[in-house]
Design a protein around this motif. Structure first.
Motif, PDB file in Angstrom:
ATOM      1  N   ALA A   1       1.291  -1.094   0.027  1.00 43.43           N
ATOM      2  CA  ALA A   1      -0.245  -0.259  -0.133  1.00 43.43           C
ATOM      3  C   ALA A   1       0.749   1.208  -0.063  1.00 43.43           C
ATOM      4  N   ASP A   2       0.069   2.331  -0.432  1.00 36.90           N
ATOM      5  CA  ASP A   2       1.142   3.474  -0.392  1.00 36.90           C
ATOM      6  C   ASP A   2       1.081   3.901   0.774  1.00 36.90           C
ATOM      7  N   TRP A   3       0.574   3.796   2.108  1.00 41.02           N
ATOM      8  CA  TRP A   3       1.071   4.052   3.300  1.00 41.02           C
ATOM      9  C   TRP A   3       2.541   3.576   3.651  1.00 41.02           C
ATOM     10  N   ALA A   4       2.576   2.946   3.341  1.00 44.56           N
ATOM     11  CA  ALA A   4       3.796   1.853   4.219  1.00 44.56           C
ATOM     12  C   ALA A   4       4.822   2.500   3.561  1.00 44.56           C
ATOM     13  N   LYS A   5       4.661   3.067   1.999  1.00 46.33           N
ATOM     14  CA  LYS A   5       5.793   3.908   0.990  1.00 46.33           C
ATOM     15  C   LYS A   5       6.340   4.876   1.831  1.00 46.33           C
ATOM     16  N   ASP A   6       5.345   5.571   2.995  1.00 48.54           N
ATOM     17  CA  ASP A   6       5.670   7.229   3.085  1.00 48.54           C
ATOM     18  C   ASP A   6       7.068   7.398   4.277  1.00 48.54           C
ATOM     19  N   ASP A   7       7.133   8.371   4.317  1.00 48.00           N
ATOM     20  CA  ASP A   7       8.941   8.939   4.851  1.00 48.00           C
ATOM     21  C   ASP A   7       8.655   8.709   6.451  1.00 48.00           C
ATOM     22  N   ALA A   8       7.149   8.945   6.822  1.00 50.98           N
ATOM     23  CA  ALA A   8       7.114   8.638   8.124  1.00 50.98           C
ATOM     24  C   ALA A   8       7.080   7.112   8.695  1.00 50.98           C
ATOM     25  N   ILE A   9       6.473   6.241   8.242  1.00 43.55           N
ATOM     26  CA  ILE A   9       6.453   5.167   8.179  1.00 43.55           C
ATOM     27  C   ILE A   9       8.023   4.553   8.419  1.00 43.55           C
ATOM     28  N   ARG A  10       8.339   4.743   7.335  1.00 48.05           N
ATOM     29  CA  ARG A  10       9.537   4.605   6.900  1.00 48.05           C
ATOM     30  C   ARG A  10      11.023   4.632   7.889  1.00 48.05           C
ATOM     31  N   GLN A  11      10.731   5.874   9.013  1.00 47.95           N
ATOM     32  CA  GLN A  11      11.583   6.546   9.495  1.00 47.95           C
ATOM     33  C   GLN A  11      11.382   5.376  11.110  1.00 47.95           C
ATOM     34  N   GLN A  12      10.143   5.930  11.067  1.00 50.77           N
ATOM     35  CA  GLN A  12       9.915   4.776  12.347  1.00 50.77           C
ATOM     36  C   GLN A  12       9.642   3.241  12.644  1.00 50.77           C
ATOM     37  N   TYR A  13       9.685   3.623  11.292  1.00 48.68           N
ATOM     38  CA  TYR A  13       9.054   1.273  11.388  1.00 48.68           C
ATOM     39  C   TYR A  13      10.734   0.829  10.625  1.00 48.68           C
ATOM     40  N   PRO A  14      11.849   1.385  10.644  1.00 50.84           N
ATOM     41  CA  PRO A  14      13.455   0.477   9.735  1.00 50.84           C
ATOM     42  C   PRO A  14      13.389  -0.901   8.963  1.00 50.84           C
ATOM     43  N   LYS A  15      12.518  -1.875  10.215  1.00 49.45           N
ATOM     44  CA  LYS A  15      12.871  -3.436   9.873  1.00 49.45           C
ATOM     45  C   LYS A  15      11.478  -3.271   8.870  1.00 49.45           C
ATOM     46  N   PHE A  16      10.571  -2.542   9.291  1.00 51.72           N
ATOM     47  CA  PHE A  16       9.463  -3.406   7.965  1.00 51.72           C
ATOM     48  C   PHE A  16       9.788  -1.870   6.396  1.00 51.72           C
ATOM     49  N   ALA A  17      11.008  -1.102   6.168  1.00 52.27           N
ATOM     50  CA  ALA A  17      11.613  -0.182   5.402  1.00 52.27           C
ATOM     51  C   ALA A  17      12.646  -1.360   4.422  1.00 52.27           C
ATOM     52  N   THR A  18      13.064  -1.833   5.536  1.00 56.60           N
ATOM     53  CA  THR A  18      14.009  -2.374   5.205  1.00 56.60           C
ATOM     54  C   THR A  18      13.247  -3.663   4.435  1.00 56.60           C
ATOM     55  N   LEU A  19      12.283  -4.894   4.633  1.00 60.43           N
ATOM     56  CA  LEU A  19      11.782  -5.712   4.258  1.00 60.43           C
ATOM     57  C   LEU A  19      11.071  -5.137   3.066  1.00 60.43           C
ATOM     58  N   ILE A  20      10.687  -3.940   2.262  1.00 64.82           N
ATOM     59  CA  ILE A  20      10.150  -3.470   1.152  1.00 64.82           C
ATOM     60  C   ILE A  20      10.933  -3.090   0.555  1.00 64.82           C
ATOM     61  N   ASP A  21      12.525  -2.800   1.077  1.00 62.59           N
ATOM     62  CA  ASP A  21      13.315  -2.204   0.042  1.00 62.59           C
ATOM     63  C   ASP A  21      14.389  -3.467  -0.342  1.00 62.59           C
ATOM     64  N   ASN A  22      14.459  -4.207   0.099  1.00 63.60           N
ATOM     65  CA  ASN A  22      15.209  -5.549   0.008  1.00 63.60           C
ATOM     66  C   ASN A  22      14.728  -6.777  -0.510  1.00 63.60           C
ATOM     67  N   GLN A  23      13.027  -6.534  -1.213  1.00 63.48           N
ATOM     68  CA  GLN A  23      12.653  -7.206  -2.059  1.00 63.48           C
ATOM     69  C   GLN A  23      13.628  -8.261  -3.655  1.00 63.48           C
ATOM     70  N   GLY A  24      13.140  -9.587  -3.171  1.00 61.74           N
ATOM     71  CA  GLY A  24      14.202  -9.891  -4.317  1.00 61.74           C
ATOM     72  C   GLY A  24      16.003  -9.832  -4.108  1.00 61.74           C
ATOM     73  N   LYS A  25      16.599  -8.625  -3.332  1.00 62.74           N
ATOM     74  CA  LYS A  25      17.840  -9.064  -2.672  1.00 62.74           C
ATOM     75  C   LYS A  25      18.208 -10.020  -1.406  1.00 62.74           C
ATOM     76  N   GLU A  26      17.495  -9.498  -0.360  1.00 69.01           N
ATOM     77  CA  GLU A  26      18.133 -10.543   0.826  1.00 69.01           C
ATOM     78  C   GLU A  26      18.127 -11.691   0.879  1.00 69.01           C
ATOM     79  N   GLN A  27      18.807 -12.424   1.180  1.00 68.54           N
ATOM     80  CA  GLN A  27      18.749 -14.088   1.180  1.00 68.54           C
ATOM     81  C   GLN A  27      17.840 -14.191   2.457  1.00 68.54           C
ATOM     82  N   HIS A  28      17.327 -15.258   2.007  1.00 68.94           N
ATOM     83  CA  HIS A  28      16.641 -16.049   3.785  1.00 68.94           C
ATOM     84  C   HIS A  28      16.816 -17.360   3.724  1.00 68.94           C
TER      85      HIS A  28
END
Length: 206
Positions: free
Chosen positions: A158-185
């Motif tokens: 959703a668009d709200w998940a990409k908002d800078d305020a959410i990204r700043q306050q929930y960095p782990k969540f932001a990392t999950l979005i940014d690392n799609q297809g990149k970070e290996q688990h």
């Protein structure tokens, strides 16, 4: 040059043949390697990572809990997170006794609410993006324990998940979005001939 005795040569050939035969039998008794496009394997991983709810952000307090009107400055509960959730329209403040305020979920927030206590808001459906490797760690008759390395993606963020305020306050969540297809688990899974299951504890995130 020493002449090789014919009987000794025949015996050696027979011995080597027996070794090869035993080796071949050992390989045939091993559980078959799981194909990387195995739908059951993918479904097992998807069910596990979706239950993990890393695609959710937590609300610092329960709904209708009164806090100071200048809550954005609070550290306990996390007022900056409350302010971010208000900014993106997931919660709304309302007056409470003693000049305080409380929060309720908006219609947008109800759509994203995970139904848990304390509340959380989720965006996107976590799914396996790609299986990088699948290594057999242990095998026996009708049993296999594998280590699977994979990347993930979020379907329908959703668009709200990409908002800078959410990204700043929930960095782990932001990392999950940014690392799609990149970070290996990596996860360990096992099968006893009737599907796969994830062996816990085995965190999805590295």
């Amino acid at each position: 040059m020493e002449r090789v005795n014919g009987k000794r040569l025949v015996a050696s050939v027979v011995a080597l043949a027996a070794v090869f035969a035993l080796t071949a039998c050992g390989k045939s008794s091993e559980a078959p390697k799981v194909a990387l496009d195995d739908k059951d394997l993918i479904n097992t991983l998807n069910n596990f990572i979706q239950a993990d709810q890393q695609n959710c952000v937590a609300m610092p307090i329960a709904f209708n809990t009164a806090v100071a009107k200048d809550y954005a400055r609070l550290t306990d509960p996390n007022g900056a997170q409350l302010a971010a959730l208000v900014k993106v329209g997931l919660i709304a403040e309302a007056p409470a006794d003693g000049g305080q305020v409380q929060f309720t979920a908006t219609d947008k927030g109800k759509d994203a609410y995970d139904g848990n206590t304390p509340p959380g808001f989720c965006s996107g459906t976590p799914e396996v993006d790609k299986v990088v490797s699948n290594t057999v760690e242990e095998t026996a008759d009708n049993y296999s324990r594998d280590k699977v390395v994979f990347t993930t993606k979020l379907d329908g963020v959703a668009d709200w998940a990409k908002d800078d305020a959410i990204r700043q306050q929930y960095p782990k969540f932001a990392t999950l979005i940014d690392n799609q297809g990149k970070e290996q688990h990596s996860l360990e899974i096992e099968s006893r001939g009737q599907g796969w299951r994830v062996l816990e504890p085995s965190p999805v995130a590295n």
